[in-house]
Scaffold this motif. Structure first.
Motif, PDB file in Angstrom:
ATOM      1  N   GLN A  45      56.861  10.051  42.126  1.00  0.00           N
ATOM      2  CA  GLN A  45      54.845   8.965  42.819  1.00  0.00           C
ATOM      3  C   GLN A  45      55.706   8.445  44.078  1.00  0.00           C
ATOM      4  OE1 GLN A  45      54.300   5.925  39.867  1.00  0.00           O
ATOM      5  NE2 GLN A  45      52.591   4.799  41.345  1.00  0.00           N
ATOM      6  N   VAL A  46      54.849   8.578  45.257  1.00  0.00           N
ATOM      7  CA  VAL A  46      55.148   8.072  46.696  1.00  0.00           C
ATOM      8  C   VAL A  46      54.822   6.367  46.596  1.00  0.00           C
ATOM      9  CG1 VAL A  46      55.389   8.110  48.668  1.00  0.00           C
ATOM     10  CG2 VAL A  46      55.093  10.475  46.858  1.00  0.00           C
ATOM     11  N   ASP A  47      55.599   5.129  46.059  1.00  0.00           N
ATOM     12  CA  ASP A  47      55.366   4.105  46.433  1.00  0.00           C
ATOM     13  C   ASP A  47      56.348   3.443  47.219  1.00  0.00           C
ATOM     14  OD1 ASP A  47      57.461   4.083  44.504  1.00  0.00           O
ATOM     15  OD2 ASP A  47      56.385   3.540  42.454  1.00  0.00           O
ATOM     16  N   SER A  90      64.158  10.277  49.963  1.00  0.00           N
ATOM     17  CA  SER A  90      63.995   8.502  50.585  1.00  0.00           C
ATOM     18  C   SER A  90      65.223   8.010  51.300  1.00  0.00           C
ATOM     19  CB  SER A  90      63.229   8.475  48.971  1.00  0.00           C
ATOM     20  OG  SER A  90      65.335   8.078  48.318  1.00  0.00           O
ATOM     21  N   ASN A 160      53.032  13.095  53.042  1.00  0.00           N
ATOM     22  CA  ASN A 160      52.915  10.842  52.131  1.00  0.00           C
ATOM     23  C   ASN A 160      53.755  10.864  52.202  1.00  0.00           C
ATOM     24  OD1 ASN A 160      51.812   9.510  50.270  1.00  0.00           O
ATOM     25  ND2 ASN A 160      51.900  11.398  48.640  1.00  0.00           N
ATOM     26  N   ALA A 162      55.301   6.614  51.653  1.00  0.00           N
ATOM     27  CA  ALA A 162      55.060   4.619  51.247  1.00  0.00           C
ATOM     28  C   ALA A 162      56.451   4.162  51.923  1.00  0.00           C
ATOM     29  CB  ALA A 162      54.547   4.997  50.022  1.00  0.00           C
ATOM     30  N   GLU A 164      58.918   0.130  51.842  1.00  0.00           N
ATOM     31  CA  GLU A 164      58.827  -1.355  51.027  1.00  0.00           C
ATOM     32  C   GLU A 164      60.032  -1.849  51.674  1.00  0.00           C
ATOM     33  OE1 GLU A 164      58.771  -3.575  46.550  1.00  0.00           O
ATOM     34  OE2 GLU A 164      60.645  -2.170  47.170  1.00  0.00           O
ATOM     35  N   GLU A 173      59.942   6.449  51.072  1.00  0.00           N
ATOM     36  CA  GLU A 173      60.011   7.164  49.717  1.00  0.00           C
ATOM     37  C   GLU A 173      58.611   8.792  50.793  1.00  0.00           C
ATOM     38  OE1 GLU A 173      60.029   7.397  45.042  1.00  0.00           O
ATOM     39  OE2 GLU A 173      58.992   5.758  46.128  1.00  0.00           O
TER      40      GLU A 173
END
Length: 238
Positions: A45-47, A90, A160, A162, A164, A173
């Motif tokens: 899950q690309v978060d 990542s 894609n 993402a 943090e 990621e």
């Protein structure tokens, strides 16, 4: 009658043991010349959150080297694996001098902290593809030809990403469809560059340049063949 003392045998054993010790000591200091990226059936899950379970079967590159600062190393962790349809990657970056730049256009990414992945089908860099990603999830992507001929209007179609920002630094990621990489000629084996730019403060020339492989160049430059290493994707078990 006493057997003659065989000094040559003892000397040879000493040399062999000493050589083995040197080889073992150097194993942890030099990055591999080749990398195999494992296959996993898991999808991420690309978060921007690097979940340990999602990345449990990934290849790991620990620490990047700053060749132009007496080979200093950082704490960056790169993880990567391939699934049925994607190349997944990542970064976990430790950074206490985080520099981010307001995004106005793609080249804004080049003015601040970022991590980078470069892909080439061969070691000549006749044609290669670059992704630079900042802590806010902004992406600068472009194609290039050796030496430093950049096409900044070129973009990946389906990347894609993402991110943090944490109290220790930032994480990135992302994933790229394998079909798109194949269209670009990036199929196993290929050549991969892994890099990081660490700004000490905004609009400063005080920058640490980190690389997975030590580029053979007296000044900072990632756009040269010696900054890349041969990489292959592990095939799924059938």
């Amino acid at each position: 009658m006493k057997k003659p003392f065989k000094m040559n045998n003892i000397f040879n054993q000493f040399i062999l043991s000493f050589t083995v010790i040197l080889l073992l000591a150097s194993c942890g200091e030099s990055p591999p010349s080749k990398l195999t990226i494992p296959y996993s059936e898991k999808d991420i899950q690309v978060d921007g959150v690097i979940d340990s379970e999602e990345w449990s079967q990934a290849a790991i590159i620990e620490k990047l080297i700053a060749p132009w600062e007496n080979d200093a190393t950082d704490k960056t962790l790169l993880k990567a694996f391939v699934s049925s349809n994607y190349f997944n990657f990542s970064f976990q970056v430790w950074d206490q001098t985080l520099v981010t730049i307001p995004f106005e256009r793609e080249l804004s990414v080049a003015a601040g902290d970022r991590v980078e992945l470069f892909f080439s089908s061969d070691s000549t860099l006749a044609k290669y593809y670059c992704i630079e990603m900042d802590p806010n999830g902004n992406v600068l992507d472009y194609s290039a030809e050796h030496y430093r001929e950049f096409n900044e209007s070129w973009d990946f179609k389906n990347i894609n990403v993402a991110t943090e920002i944490t109290d220790k630094g930032y994480s990135v990621e992302g994933r790229i469809p394998l079909a798109e990489l194949n269209e670009l000629g990036i199929s196993t084996p290929f050549y991969l560059g892994v890099f990081r730019a660490d700004f000490k403060k905004p609009q400063s020339k005080d920058i640490s340049w980190y690389s997975w492989i030590k580029p053979q160049n007296p000044t900072p430059d990632f756009h040269i063949p010696s900054a890349f290493a041969q990489t292959k994707f592990e095939a799924p078990i059938k």
